[in-house]
Write a protein that holds these residues in place. Structure first.
Motif: not given
Length: 263
Positions: A70, A133, A165, A240
């Motif tokens: 990420e 998140k 999402e 996530n």
């Protein structure tokens, strides 16, 4: 996703203030851009976001940093966007820039904007979105905890979220977006167990949408965690992740479970 969008809106307020001030300067309503208050607000929001993350990390043992995958993706986007702006600025400056007045093309201002975009996206990817998140995932954990605490099952399973999402108001964009489903499981036994679950996801008409097996998960006594399947992205941070996706919203489900002592 509500917490994520709310965080993005809040962190965007200083940028909107600067942009509005710049428009006023361009139209002659102001002599210079008002940046002090927006910068103070931006720093305040940033410190608040970091503080919230530290609190959630301490309470729920979330890793403070995102995964390396990420991080690489986020940094690549930041470098790409800033690089494109700087490259275009360089080309224009070397070609037509000398003939253009500064009111039309000011290289220093463009480079400043590129740096501002880089800082904004860095804060967005590493503070704003993760804060939203993490709050959402912590809320899911709290809901799962409440649901599993009122049952005497050895391994209660609960569906906490089944959502897309994306922005619900943007129907065209959301139409083909799948639903992310978060299931949680808890070990109410007094010993560590290896557990595997088969979940049959149903829609509001009790029609089958998917049948999927979870991974074999090792749960300690009293431990609760997200149900992981082959669709769970192991390269993503825990906040996530989801159990699996379906084309429609899951409103009901059936499950079978098996467990054993660890080998």
């Amino acid at each position: 996703m509500l917490f994520v969008y709310l965080a993005i809106i809040i962190f965007s307020i200083p940028g909107v203030m600067v942009l509005w001030s710049a428009i006023d300067v361009k139209s002659g309503k102001r002599e210079r851009v008002q940046w002090k208050v927006p910068v103070i607000l931006f720093l305040l929001f940033t410190v608040t976001g970091v503080s919230i993350q530290f609190y959630l990390d301490q309470k729920y043992n979330f890793p403070f940093l995102q995964t390396s995958v990420e991080t690489i993706i986020a940094m690549s986007i930041i470098v790409l966007i800033s690089g494109i702006i700087i490259f275009i600025n360089f080309i224009i400056t070397k070609t037509a820039g000398k003939r253009l007045p500064k009111s039309v093309h000011d290289p220093k201002t463009v480079n400043f904007l590129a740096a501002a975009f880089a800082i904004y996206f860095f804060i967005t990817f590493f503070i704003t979105v993760p804060t939203g998140k993490k709050i959402a995932f912590a809320t899911s954990i709290n809901q799962a905890t409440e649901a599993t605490n009122v049952t005497t099952e050895a391994f209660p399973i609960v569906l906490v979220t089944s959502e897309k999402e994306c922005l619900r108001k943007n129907r065209a964009r959301c139409h083909d977006t799948p639903f992310n489903n978060q299931y949680f499981i808890k070990n109410n036994m007094d010993k560590t167990q290896e557990v595997q679950v088969k979940i049959r996801a149903l829609n509001s008409n009790n029609e089958e949408m998917k049948v999927i097996d979870s991974n074999i998960m090792t749960l300690k006594p009293g431990e609760m965690r997200l149900v992981e399947t082959e669709e769970t992205n192991e390269d993503a941070s825990i906040w996530n992740q989801y159990s699996f996706q379906t084309d429609g919203r899951v409103t009901n489900y059936q499950h079978m479970l098996r467990h054993r002592d660890p080998e």
